[in-house]
Design an enzyme around this catalytic site. Structure first.
Site, PDB file in Angstrom:
ATOM      1  N   TYR A 209       0.851  -1.184   0.000  1.00 40.95           N
ATOM      2  CA  TYR A 209       0.000   0.000   0.000  1.00 40.95           C
ATOM      3  C   TYR A 209       0.890   1.238   0.000  1.00 40.95           C
ATOM      4  CZ  TYR A 209      -3.417   3.500   1.396  1.00 40.95           C
ATOM      5  OH  TYR A 209      -4.206   4.616   1.435  1.00 40.95           O
TER       6      TYR A 209
ATOM      7  N   ASP B  40      -0.690  16.048   5.516  1.00 38.69           N
ATOM      8  CA  ASP B  40      -1.575  15.344   4.580  1.00 38.69           C
ATOM      9  C   ASP B  40      -2.853  16.162   4.371  1.00 38.69           C
ATOM     10  OD1 ASP B  40      -2.805  13.418   3.003  1.00 38.69           O
ATOM     11  OD2 ASP B  40      -3.522  12.258   4.732  1.00 38.69           O
TER      12      ASP B  40
ATOM     13  N   ASP C 161      -2.931   5.707  -2.795  1.00 44.88           N
ATOM     14  CA  ASP C 161      -3.909   6.695  -2.375  1.00 44.88           C
ATOM     15  C   ASP C 161      -3.867   7.865  -3.359  1.00 44.88           C
ATOM     16  OD1 ASP C 161      -5.328   8.706  -1.111  1.00 44.88           O
ATOM     17  OD2 ASP C 161      -4.194   8.628   0.767  1.00 44.88           O
TER      18      ASP C 161
ATOM     19  N   ASP D 232      -5.947  10.441  -3.213  1.00 39.53           N
ATOM     20  CA  ASP D 232      -6.633  11.562  -2.576  1.00 39.53           C
ATOM     21  C   ASP D 232      -7.987  11.822  -3.240  1.00 39.53           C
ATOM     22  OD1 ASP D 232      -4.692  11.863  -0.658  1.00 39.53           O
ATOM     23  OD2 ASP D 232      -3.688  13.530  -1.630  1.00 39.53           O
TER      24      ASP D 232
ATOM     25  N   HIS E 208      -7.253   4.430  -4.812  1.00 41.48           N
ATOM     26  CA  HIS E 208      -8.553   4.820  -4.250  1.00 41.48           C
ATOM     27  C   HIS E 208      -8.707   6.330  -4.316  1.00 41.48           C
ATOM     28  CE1 HIS E 208      -6.905   6.062  -0.291  1.00 41.48           C
ATOM     29  NE2 HIS E 208      -6.241   4.927  -0.250  1.00 41.48           N
TER      30      HIS E 208
ATOM     31  N   GLU F  79     -11.221   9.528  -2.934  1.00 40.11           N
ATOM     32  CA  GLU F  79     -12.096   9.804  -1.793  1.00 40.11           C
ATOM     33  C   GLU F  79     -13.103  10.903  -2.066  1.00 40.11           C
ATOM     34  OE1 GLU F  79      -9.340  12.550   1.054  1.00 40.11           O
ATOM     35  OE2 GLU F  79      -8.513  10.636   0.405  1.00 40.11           O
TER      36      GLU F  79
ATOM     37  N   CYS G 226      -6.398  14.199   7.102  1.00 38.73           N
ATOM     38  CA  CYS G 226      -6.299  12.792   7.471  1.00 38.73           C
ATOM     39  C   CYS G 226      -7.673  12.255   7.846  1.00 38.73           C
ATOM     40  CB  CYS G 226      -5.331  12.631   8.643  1.00 38.73           C
ATOM     41  SG  CYS G 226      -5.346  10.982   9.386  1.00 38.73           S
TER      42      CYS G 226
ATOM     43  N   ARG H 223     -13.170   5.584  -1.692  1.00 37.42           N
ATOM     44  CA  ARG H 223     -13.112   5.809  -0.248  1.00 37.42           C
ATOM     45  C   ARG H 223     -14.172   6.821   0.137  1.00 37.42           C
ATOM     46  NH1 ARG H 223      -8.034   8.538   3.151  1.00 37.42           N
ATOM     47  NH2 ARG H 223      -9.383   9.977   4.304  1.00 37.42           N
TER      48      ARG H 223
ATOM     49  N   GLU I 212     -13.807   4.814   5.596  1.00 35.24           N
ATOM     50  CA  GLU I 212     -12.803   5.342   6.514  1.00 35.24           C
ATOM     51  C   GLU I 212     -13.364   5.567   7.908  1.00 35.24           C
ATOM     52  OE1 GLU I 212      -9.991   5.348   7.492  1.00 35.24           O
ATOM     53  OE2 GLU I 212      -8.830   6.923   6.498  1.00 35.24           O
TER      54      GLU I 212
ATOM     55  N   ASN J 210      -8.798   0.077   7.266  1.00 32.37           N
ATOM     56  CA  ASN J 210      -7.598   0.875   7.520  1.00 32.37           C
ATOM     57  C   ASN J 210      -7.194   0.724   8.982  1.00 32.37           C
ATOM     58  OD1 ASN J 210      -5.564   2.755   7.675  1.00 32.37           O
ATOM     59  ND2 ASN J 210      -6.874   4.536   7.345  1.00 32.37           N
TER      60      ASN J 210
END
Length: 303
Positions: free
Chosen positions: A48, A62, A89, A91, A116, A118, A126, A161, A191, A213
């Site tokens: 990952y 982040d 990721d 984002d 993924h 989101e 985060c 996500r 999440e 996660n």
């Protein structure tokens, strides 16, 4: 030697085979290419690549400051060092639906097995912090649909996500997960679930693989693989675990040098030179040039 001999297409097919509901495949987070090789050596299922790790490695929080080119380049460097499938990721997709489409193709080109996307606002934060905001459902669906339309390799995994659990509750997260699957998501990343019952509710609501996660210091308890498998989870990520471990060790060694005037007390906990050479496959380069590897590798007690 050099890079993985397994093609990105083969890695994507493998990822599809691995992600079976209840399989709870383990994907530790790589923080650099060498750590991906270590993950493979330890016989994990996949790698990952965390957006938080990529940002933090640049000294940034982040919050969506990294660019598509930075993420695609570094993720590609990590993915090419292992025969394992790597998922990254992406984002919020780095912009509007057209930007999401380009993101998808850049990540395909970089050799990733999946990504993924989101449903947070940008700037994001985060997923285990309070005060998150999510976009409305039509916007979230457009992102996923754009990625699905742009995809050229049907096996490239598009995971959606959703962070809506922290904003509107579990029922809203379940409803959104269903809608994201209808829009083209191949898997769901809910999440900040609070307990196993919540993971199970999402798994039961959709007919695609679900990710858990297991990040430290977050909203979710650090459940075991068996517990998550029992809830129906297909994939578990440990996104920042290795970076936190490595930076913790680095901080302790720096403190030792400052207080002791030498690193000697910390040497026994370091990776030896022999082990490092083993990880980078130093010996195999002799196949191409005997002048590269014309010495004796130090033993375990040597630096």
């Amino acid at each position: 030697m050099l890079y993985s001999k397994t093609t990105p297409e083969a890695k994507r097919r493998l990822l599809r085979e691995l992600l079976v509901p209840g399989a709870a495949r383990q994907f530790p987070g790589a923080f650099n290419p060498l750590s991906a090789r270590l993950i493979e050596e330890k016989a994990y299922d996949g790698v990952y690549i965390s957006g938080a790790v990529l940002a933090n490695d640049l000294g940034l929080p982040d919050i969506g400051l990294t660019t598509l080119s930075e993420v695609a380049t570094r993720a590609g460097q990590i993915a090419r060092m292992t025969d394992l499938p790597a998922i990254v990721d992406a984002d919020t997709g780095f912009g509007e639906p057209m930007n999401v489409a380009r993101t998808l193709q850049e990540l395909e080109n970089a050799g990733l097995a999946g990504c993924h996307i989101e449903d947070q606002f940008n700037p994001k934060r985060c997923g285990h912090l309070d005060g998150k905001n999510v976009v409305d459902l039509p916007t979230a669906l457009k992102r996923v649909a754009a990625a699905a339309e742009a995809r050229r390799d049907a096996n490239f995994l598009i995971m959606a996500r959703t962070d809506v659990r922290a904003v509107e509750g579990l029922d809203a997260a379940v409803d959104r997960a269903k809608a994201l699957v209808d829009a083209g998501a191949d898997a769901i990343f809910p999440e900040a679930m609070k307990d196993l019952r919540e993971f199970e509710a999402v798994c039961n609501a959709v007919d695609v693989p679900v990710l858990a996660n297991m990040t430290e210091f977050g909203k979710s308890e650090l459940f075991t693989r068996d517990q998550l498998a029992g809830a129906g989870v297909a994939m578990i990520i440990y996104p920042v675990t290795l970076l936190r471990s490595a930076m913790g060790a680095a901080e302790r060694v720096l403190d030792t040098i400052r207080t002791e005037g030498t690193q000697e007390p910390a040497v026994e906990s370091m990776l030896t030179r022999a082990r490092l050479y083993e990880l980078v496959d130093y010996g195999s380069y002799n196949t191409f040039d005997a002048g590269v590897f014309n010495f004796t590798v130090p033993g375990p007690t040597d630096a």
